[in-house]
Design an enzyme around this catalytic site. Sequence first.
Site, mmCIF file in Angstrom:
data_model
loop_
_atom_site.group_PDB
_atom_site.id
_atom_site.type_symbol
_atom_site.label_atom_id
_atom_site.label_comp_id
_atom_site.label_asym_id
_atom_site.label_seq_id
_atom_site.Cartn_x
_atom_site.Cartn_y
_atom_site.Cartn_z
ATOM 1 N N ASP A 18 14.182 -2.486 -15.513
ATOM 2 C CA ASP A 18 14.031 -2.603 -16.968
ATOM 3 C C ASP A 18 12.967 -3.648 -17.328
ATOM 4 O OD1 ASP A 18 14.628 -1.953 -19.598
ATOM 5 O OD2 ASP A 18 16.181 -3.493 -19.767
ATOM 6 N N TRP A 23 6.815 -5.794 -21.066
ATOM 7 C CA TRP A 23 5.694 -6.277 -20.240
ATOM 8 C C TRP A 23 4.384 -5.849 -20.891
ATOM 9 C CZ3 TRP A 23 1.568 -4.151 -17.640
ATOM 10 C CH2 TRP A 23 0.980 -4.910 -16.625
ATOM 11 N N ARG A 31 3.160 0.991 -24.417
ATOM 12 C CA ARG A 31 4.309 0.957 -23.501
ATOM 13 C C ARG A 31 4.035 1.692 -22.193
ATOM 14 N NH1 ARG A 31 9.282 -0.459 -25.266
ATOM 15 N NH2 ARG A 31 10.228 1.063 -23.874
ATOM 16 N N HIS A 35 4.899 1.230 -18.000
ATOM 17 C CA HIS A 35 5.509 2.166 -17.045
ATOM 18 C C HIS A 35 4.586 2.365 -15.838
ATOM 19 C CE1 HIS A 35 8.703 2.796 -19.823
ATOM 20 N NE2 HIS A 35 7.993 3.470 -20.711
ATOM 21 N N LEU A 129 14.660 4.587 5.547
ATOM 22 C CA LEU A 129 15.287 4.289 4.258
ATOM 23 C C LEU A 129 15.598 5.577 3.495
ATOM 24 C CD1 LEU A 129 15.783 2.158 1.869
ATOM 25 C CD2 LEU A 129 13.462 2.717 1.179
ATOM 26 N N ILE A 193 25.092 -2.617 -17.731
ATOM 27 C CA ILE A 193 24.980 -1.562 -16.711
ATOM 28 C C ILE A 193 24.194 -0.375 -17.267
ATOM 29 C CG2 ILE A 193 26.333 -0.001 -15.217
ATOM 30 C CD1 ILE A 193 26.993 -2.846 -14.491
ATOM 31 N N SER A 194 24.221 -0.184 -18.594
ATOM 32 C CA SER A 194 23.514 0.920 -19.251
ATOM 33 C C SER A 194 23.787 2.286 -18.614
ATOM 34 C CB SER A 194 21.998 0.642 -19.302
ATOM 35 O OG SER A 194 21.727 -0.504 -20.082
#
Length: 247
Positions: A18, A23, A31, A35, A129, A193-194
């Site tokens: 988030d 930023w 915006r 991203h 991973l 937690i959204s």
Amino acid sequence: MKNELDPGLPRHVAVVMDGNGRWAERRGLPRLAGHQAGYRAVKTLVREAGRRGIRHLTLFAFSSENWGRPADEVAALMALFLKALRREVADLHRHGIRLDFIGDRDKLSLPLRRIMEDAQRLTAANEGLMLHVAVSYGGRWDMVNAAKRLAVATARGDLDPRSIDERTLAAQFTLGAVPDPDLFIRTGGEYRISNFLLWNLAYTELYFTETLWPDFDKRAFSAALSDFAGRQRQFGQVSAARFVDYA
Ligand code: IPE
Ligand code: IPE
Ligand code: MG
């Protein structure tokens, strides 16, 4: 669960990425620029997590509720996901990373769904991973799905409702086959937690940082891991250390 390689290392890390918008706004940028910068931070984190031997990394990229954002931001994010996957999948595969996408695919465009399916198929046998990307994901959506699956199985007579226990239910969640996250990280200074992994976070260690997602670098990740290494996990029980004290 602790990591086999290093007991202080989480096996599964889940991240709410988030702060991209703020930023960008702080720099007088749209915006979307936030991203895009966030995408670079994802690359760094995936590399670091793999290098350190973390087994599972789950990234919250787009929530069920994010569909309610202005249409141009939603479209820009979807375009960015598609572009990022087109660019990165082959490289992730070369690095032995296994890709998994969780969330409501029905809401995604056909090209995005296709590339996700192809990426999952291509990387299915990889043993490095495991990267779970949550797109159009909500913890409540996941719960509704799990309930529906059990309801269908009982209605068909395949499952005795009296036999349903935590294990039966847990197996129905999208991350049913994955150990629960040991460490949850949320950047951007919001303490919530959204609607992320509601079921799976029951005993996860929570770590919040003011750092905005695009600024979350190697050092910021190390700080989160060091914090985790110092936690005393009890799972509702009495820790070994305390037990010794009273013995
Ligand atoms: C997180 O950054 C990325 C997504 C939700 C897609 P935000 O876009 O929520 O950034 P802020 O919270 O507005 O700064
Ligand atoms: C959570 O961030 C979702 C993602 C990071 C994908 P949001 O910015 O959507 O969450 P709220 O609105 O602050 O709760
Ligand atoms: Mg936000």
